[in-house]
Each structure stands twice: as C-alpha cells, then as structure tokens.
Scaffold this motif. Sequence first.
Motif, mmCIF file in Angstrom:
data_model
loop_
_atom_site.group_PDB
_atom_site.id
_atom_site.type_symbol
_atom_site.label_atom_id
_atom_site.label_comp_id
_atom_site.label_asym_id
_atom_site.label_seq_id
_atom_site.Cartn_x
_atom_site.Cartn_y
_atom_site.Cartn_z
ATOM 1 N N LYS A 465 0.858 -1.186 0.000
ATOM 2 C CA LYS A 465 0.000 0.000 0.000
ATOM 3 C C LYS A 465 0.897 1.240 0.000
ATOM 4 O O LYS A 465 1.675 1.454 0.944
ATOM 5 C CB LYS A 465 -0.874 0.039 1.258
ATOM 6 N N ILE A 466 0.788 2.028 -1.064
ATOM 7 C CA ILE A 466 1.587 3.257 -1.127
ATOM 8 C C ILE A 466 0.824 4.357 -0.395
ATOM 9 O O ILE A 466 -0.359 4.577 -0.665
ATOM 10 C CB ILE A 466 1.849 3.675 -2.584
ATOM 11 N N LEU A 467 1.481 5.019 0.548
ATOM 12 C CA LEU A 467 0.844 6.126 1.278
ATOM 13 C C LEU A 467 1.478 7.452 0.838
ATOM 14 O O LEU A 467 2.702 7.531 0.681
ATOM 15 C CB LEU A 467 1.048 5.964 2.787
ATOM 16 N N GLU A 468 0.631 8.459 0.657
ATOM 17 C CA GLU A 468 1.129 9.811 0.340
ATOM 18 C C GLU A 468 1.740 10.413 1.599
ATOM 19 O O GLU A 468 2.778 11.069 1.582
ATOM 20 C CB GLU A 468 -0.023 10.708 -0.124
ATOM 21 N N LYS A 469 1.024 10.155 2.724
ATOM 22 C CA LYS A 469 1.473 10.709 3.995
ATOM 23 C C LYS A 469 1.614 9.543 4.973
ATOM 24 O O LYS A 469 0.672 8.771 5.153
ATOM 25 C CB LYS A 469 0.405 11.686 4.498
ATOM 26 N N PHE A 470 2.783 9.400 5.553
ATOM 27 C CA PHE A 470 3.019 8.250 6.434
ATOM 28 C C PHE A 470 2.714 8.653 7.877
ATOM 29 O O PHE A 470 3.281 9.637 8.373
ATOM 30 C CB PHE A 470 4.482 7.810 6.304
ATOM 31 N N PRO A 471 1.821 7.938 8.575
ATOM 32 C CA PRO A 471 1.508 8.343 9.949
ATOM 33 C C PRO A 471 2.700 8.155 10.903
ATOM 34 O O PRO A 471 3.274 7.070 10.964
ATOM 35 C CB PRO A 471 0.342 7.425 10.344
ATOM 36 N N ILE A 472 3.060 9.203 11.589
ATOM 37 C CA ILE A 472 4.231 9.176 12.485
ATOM 38 C C ILE A 472 3.758 9.534 13.890
ATOM 39 O O ILE A 472 2.928 10.433 14.060
ATOM 40 C CB ILE A 472 5.270 10.236 12.014
ATOM 41 N N ASN A 473 4.269 8.841 14.903
ATOM 42 C CA ASN A 473 3.858 9.171 16.283
ATOM 43 C C ASN A 473 4.790 10.231 16.895
ATOM 44 O O ASN A 473 5.726 10.697 16.239
ATOM 45 C CB ASN A 473 3.769 7.905 17.147
ATOM 46 N N SER A 474 4.541 10.551 18.160
ATOM 47 C CA SER A 474 5.275 11.659 18.775
ATOM 48 C C SER A 474 6.773 11.368 18.914
ATOM 49 O O SER A 474 7.592 12.262 19.043
ATOM 50 C CB SER A 474 4.672 11.993 20.137
ATOM 51 N N ASN A 475 7.147 10.060 18.852
ATOM 52 C CA ASN A 475 8.582 9.719 18.914
ATOM 53 C C ASN A 475 9.252 9.770 17.550
ATOM 54 O O ASN A 475 10.407 9.373 17.408
ATOM 55 C CB ASN A 475 8.778 8.300 19.464
ATOM 56 N N LYS A 477 8.436 7.852 15.107
ATOM 57 C CA LYS A 477 8.439 6.515 14.483
ATOM 58 C C LYS A 477 7.105 6.259 13.791
ATOM 59 O O LYS A 477 6.134 6.990 14.028
ATOM 60 C CB LYS A 477 8.631 5.447 15.568
ATOM 61 N N ALA A 478 7.079 5.224 12.944
ATOM 62 C CA ALA A 478 5.821 4.876 12.270
ATOM 63 C C ALA A 478 4.739 4.632 13.316
ATOM 64 O O ALA A 478 4.981 3.938 14.318
ATOM 65 C CB ALA A 478 6.033 3.618 11.442
ATOM 66 N N ASP A 479 3.572 5.223 13.124
ATOM 67 C CA ASP A 479 2.478 5.059 14.083
ATOM 68 C C ASP A 479 1.744 3.744 13.795
ATOM 69 O O ASP A 479 0.858 3.675 12.937
ATOM 70 C CB ASP A 479 1.528 6.256 13.967
ATOM 71 N N ILE A 480 2.150 2.733 14.525
ATOM 72 C CA ILE A 480 1.642 1.378 14.258
ATOM 73 C C ILE A 480 0.119 1.325 14.454
ATOM 74 O O ILE A 480 -0.590 0.690 13.672
ATOM 75 C CB ILE A 480 2.320 0.350 15.205
ATOM 76 N N GLU A 481 -0.357 2.002 15.481
ATOM 77 C CA GLU A 481 -1.801 1.972 15.750
ATOM 78 C C GLU A 481 -2.597 2.523 14.571
ATOM 79 O O GLU A 481 -3.598 1.955 14.146
ATOM 80 C CB GLU A 481 -2.113 2.763 17.029
#
Length: 493
Positions: A465-475, A477-481
């Motif tokens: 799945k190609i994402l335009e915007k990658f969800p990132i958490n406050s650290n 890192k990739a926001d797994i949730e």
Amino acid sequence: MILEEILKNLKNQGKNKAYTINNQSYSYEELYRFVCNIYQFILLNNKEKKPIMVYGNKEIYMKATFLACSFAGITYVPVDKSIPKERVDLIINQVNPYCIFGDYESKYCKNITKKQIYELMENETFNEINKIYLNANDIYYIIFTSGSTGTPKGVKVTYKNVDSCIKWLKEITKVDNDIILNQANFSFDLSVADLYLSIVSGSEQFILEDSMVFNFLNIFKQLKQSDATIAIMTPSFADLLLLDKTFGKEILPNLKTIVFCGEILLKATIQKLYLRFPNIKIINCYGPTECTFAVTSIEITNEILKQENIPIGKPKKDVEILILDKNKKQLSNNQIGEILIIGESVADGYLGEVQEKTFIEYNGKKAYLTGDLGYWSNGNLYYESRKDKQIKYKGYRIELLDIEKNLYDLNYFEKVKVIEKKSEKNKVIKLIAFVKLKTNINKTELEIKKELALKIPEYMRPSIKILEKFPINSNGKADIEKLRGLTDGRENY
Ligand code: AMP
C-alpha cells in the motif's frame, strides 16, 4: 546412533517402499544404491569436506544426497527451489559450499545438475558404505530461516541434536512400519521429522507435492493415494485441508496419528479433526529450528480439550525448560516470561556473525533464548505469544524486519512498515507493507510487488500500500496503531 540404524534399514529393508513422490515409489534397495553412489562420489571429490548445498523441490536425489553427506561426514544445506535466486545467492555466500547438487547455476560455485546426479545415482556397480564419518558434534545440516537483517540466518544443527530428536520422536509416535506423510519442503525443519523418522523405522515417506501452492484437487488425489498412517504438518495446513468437507476417514482411512508443530494449535482445529477422524491421536509439539524440530510434546486428550488453552506439553527428557523474566531470573508457575531451552536439542549456533545473542550459557549449560513468551501450569508448558517482530504466517516463520529490509533495499522508499493483520483467533491472516515513495520515484504497487518477488519467497510477500502521507507518532516513528487502523478500516488511506 541413528545413522547406524538408518544404514541397517537401507541394507535390510530390500523391496519395501522408502520414498514415494509423484506416483513413483523407490524401495530401500534402490535408495541404498543411490546413497552409496553419491557417498563414494563425495568422498572422492570433496576432499576438503566443505558443506554441500542441495537444491530442488523434494526430489529423491535430495534425500539420497542428505543421507550420503551424513554418512560421509559432510554438512548439507537444503534449499528449496521456491526461494528466489537473490536470496539463494546470499545463502551460497555464507556457506561457501563445495558444490550445489540440483539445477542451480551460480557464479560462486560449481553445480552438479539433476541429470548428472541421476546418472551417478543409477550406477549399478557400486561400492557399499562401510564407514560412517559423521561424529556426534559435527554439523549435520544447516537450515536457513528468516533473519531480521534481511539476510537469511543459518542454524547449525549437530548430529547429536538430530539423533536426540529422532529417538524422542520414535518414542512419542510409536512409529513402526508406517507410511509417513510429508507436508513441508526440505528447507524447513518440520521436514526433518518425516525425513528421518521414516527411514530410521523402516517406514515409507510419502511426499506431498505442491503443498505450498495448495491445489486442492492435486493434494486430495495424493492424500488418497498415500494411505498415510502418520502425518506431520502445521496447524495452518490442517486448517486448509479441513476447508474441504471430504477431508476425513474416506480420504485417509488408516491415519492414526497427526503430529503438529510450528505454530499455535487451536482448539477449533482439534475439534474438527476429532469429528472427521474419531480415533485419531493428535500430538502438539513445540520448538524452534534452533532446537532441532521440537522439544516439547503433548497428546491432546479429551481432558486437555476441556481446558481453556491447549498446552505445548512437557520437554523431552534431555531438555530442561525455564521461564525467565527480563533480567534472566527464573519465574515460578503461572508467571509469563521468556521460554529458555536448555540441553541436548540446542543447536550449535548460527553460521557466521549474527546480531542476536540468543544462544547463551545458562548455569554453565548450553541454552537458547527463544523469544517466545510462555508459562508453566500444572506440569505443562503453555505458549503465549512472541516478544518481538517474528510471526508465523500460513505456518511459516517470518521476521517482519526481513521483509522491511528487502523493501528498503529496492531504494524506492522514504519509509516502510510491514504490519500483520490477525483474525479474532489471533492468527495472522494477511501481511501488508505500507510504503512512502521517495519524491523522485514513480512506481506502482504492482511494480513493487514484482521486484520484491525477486528477493523474498512467496510466503513472505506482503500486499503493498503506497501512502502519500506516512503516519508518524510523537517519537518520530511509524504510528503502528494508525497503520493497524488502516488495515481494519478504522482509518482511511
Ligand atoms: P520454526 O523455527 O520455523 O520451527 O519456528 C519456531 C517458532 O514457531 C517458535 O519459536 C514458536 O514461536 C512457534 N511455534 C512452534 N511450535 C509451536 C506450537 N506448538 N505452539 C505455538 N507456537 C509454536
């Protein structure tokens, strides 16, 4: 040790069937001739005693070469042909074998083609095997498994390890002149059980072809032909077979035992099997490749079935299992911690340098930290979950980081995260790779899939799945949730 027993059977079992594949059976007498010819060839040519890689898909020459290598005191490395070339080359570079048996051309070492092996094997005038060169502490085989660095990890298993495993399996299965059904290809250590249990007990090993592709029609035709009495498989494979209503006594009238290993055995699977095969014995085994097929077992009785969770049982007698906390202190009953395996089954370690320090000494003994979480309760061991990013998908062991590393190696991505999607029963049902392309890269999901297929085997390939915007958490890192939310529809792409 088992090689003496195997040699005795090869010499004495005459016309009894040893191996069946694709409508063709080979007797013990024939197999012995094949093994003798390859053994003499190896002794004559491989003077340096370098490992031999055996490449193919369950053909008879593979088993004959495994045995010939063992008698000749040479380590063999089984590699299934479903593994892509780039990955096989990574294995060759680590092993530096004397040669490759099977149709695999490599610029790194010489190749004995299938045609040449068959010509060699069939030689009617041959010298018998009069000496077994393998010593107890020698490396019997090296099996490669998914590694978190993106390069497969080679597990070095000794003759002592295999000897202990097969003798234990003989005891728990009570094998005797049986027909043993093989599911796994020879790159997986599940196959070690049927490869050796069959030949050490004078039984027939019946090979299921195409078990990875799973063509129902073909699999069921073979099952019926097999008349198997013992089957060794993963729970995922049994679940697939159970999807077909005809899977039962009609197909396998003489099946008396199924040995499961490799992943969580669900109650639902067992209950369905008991309905289809009323008098069957089901054995749940547990263990990693690093501890030679398995180290615990339990027969699933009606009493056991009444429990909430299915145990993985008790260790074999030359193995001790402890549950440890984060500081490697032993925990008591019913406390969940990491499973530590100590004793005869613990392999010699990994080939070359590997980051993970999982082969350790514990109280002065050789031990393996499994990364599995579990607990003891009422004398039985229970498996709970993993503590890292290793998963089981369709019965196969996969490091999610292995997939990520191979995706990064394509050089197209700013960010990659591979997520496993699970069913309510906690079984992995899908792998999804979320990727963000580098700004100057223009690739479709299909193109990425095709290129990844050159690097990792089919069972490891995620949907992309190609994402335009990658969800990132406050650290940062990739926001797994959030990514999990995308897989189950809680969030939008
Ligand atoms: P492999 O090296 O492919 O045999 O995979 C070993 C891993 O499979 C173990 O470390 C466990 O995580 C898992 N496994 C093996 N047997 C079982 C079992 N009976 N129940 C639950 N997990 C299992």
